[in-house]
Design a protein around this motif. Structure first.
Motif, short mmCIF file in Angstrom:
data_model
loop_
_atom_site.label_atom_id
_atom_site.label_comp_id
_atom_site.label_asym_id
_atom_site.label_seq_id
_atom_site.Cartn_x
_atom_site.Cartn_y
_atom_site.Cartn_z
N ALA A 293 20.67 0.25 38.13
CA ALA A 293 21.13 1.22 37.14
C ALA A 293 22.02 2.26 37.81
N GLY A 294 23.23 2.39 37.31
CA GLY A 294 24.16 3.38 37.82
C GLY A 294 25.11 2.88 38.89
N THR B 34 25.21 9.83 37.59
CA THR B 34 25.06 10.88 36.58
C THR B 34 25.49 12.25 37.10
N ALA B 35 25.20 12.53 38.36
CA ALA B 35 25.50 13.86 38.91
C ALA B 35 26.97 14.04 39.29
N GLY B 36 27.66 12.93 39.59
CA GLY B 36 29.03 13.02 40.06
C GLY B 36 29.07 13.24 41.57
N LEU B 37 30.28 13.40 42.07
CA LEU B 37 30.50 13.64 43.50
C LEU B 37 30.94 15.08 43.68
N PRO B 38 30.90 15.59 44.91
CA PRO B 38 31.40 16.94 45.14
C PRO B 38 32.84 17.09 44.62
N HIS C 200 20.39 0.06 51.14
CA HIS C 200 20.10 1.49 51.34
C HIS C 200 21.23 2.35 50.78
N LEU C 201 22.48 1.97 51.04
CA LEU C 201 23.62 2.72 50.51
C LEU C 201 23.63 2.66 49.00
N ARG C 202 23.44 1.47 48.44
CA ARG C 202 23.42 1.34 46.98
C ARG C 202 22.41 2.29 46.36
N ASP C 203 21.22 2.33 46.93
CA ASP C 203 20.17 3.19 46.38
C ASP C 203 20.51 4.67 46.54
N ALA C 204 21.17 5.02 47.64
CA ALA C 204 21.58 6.41 47.85
C ALA C 204 22.70 6.82 46.89
N LEU C 205 23.51 5.85 46.45
CA LEU C 205 24.61 6.14 45.53
C LEU C 205 24.14 6.38 44.10
N ALA C 206 23.04 5.79 43.70
CA ALA C 206 22.60 5.80 42.30
C ALA C 206 22.60 7.19 41.66
N PRO C 207 22.10 8.23 42.32
CA PRO C 207 22.10 9.55 41.68
C PRO C 207 23.51 10.08 41.37
#
Length: 127
Positions: free
Chosen positions: A71-72, A44-48, A34-41
């Protein structure tokens, strides 16, 4: 590990998963997926405060070992201590490359900061 100019973001999976008491202890592998999937975006978008793209590495240990990369998000299964693997990844990043470690573990923070890494807390990737 690539060194293509992207910031290396290393996520302490056990620490981030454990930061929210949502029953993760009943299914540690599933919580890591679940964490891995939440991290994927974030790849490309970066972190705050940290524009993308970034190279994301999720470090898992114990019952969460064996989670596949997507991917990602490259997933690294620690053969022993996740902290040791994270410190090794931070130490191995190029000296002129930005490295950020996501963890609330004070001892780990001290270890990776000695290699020049910056640290941010779990809420950076998990509200």
């Amino acid at each position: 590990m690539s060194d293509d100019g992207r910031t290396l973001v290393i996520v302490d999976g056990a620490n981030v998963v454990g930061s929210v008491p949502d029953g993760w202890w009943r299914d540690r592998h599933g919580a890591a997926v679940h964490l891995r999937d939440a991290l994927a975006p974030y790849a490309t978008a970066g972190l705050p405060g940290l524009p993308g793209p970034v190279e994301l590495v999720l470090v898992v240990e114990g019952a969460a070992r064996g989670v596949a990369s997507v991917a990602g998000v490259r997933v690294e299964s620690a053969p022993g201590s996740g902290d040791d693997l994270i410190a090794g990844l931070a130490a191995g990043s190029a000296p002129d490359r930005d490295c950020v470690v996501v963890t609330a573990d004070r001892g780990l923070r001290r270890r990776v900061e000695a290699y020049g890494a910056r640290c941010v807390g779990p809420r950076t990737v998990r509200p």
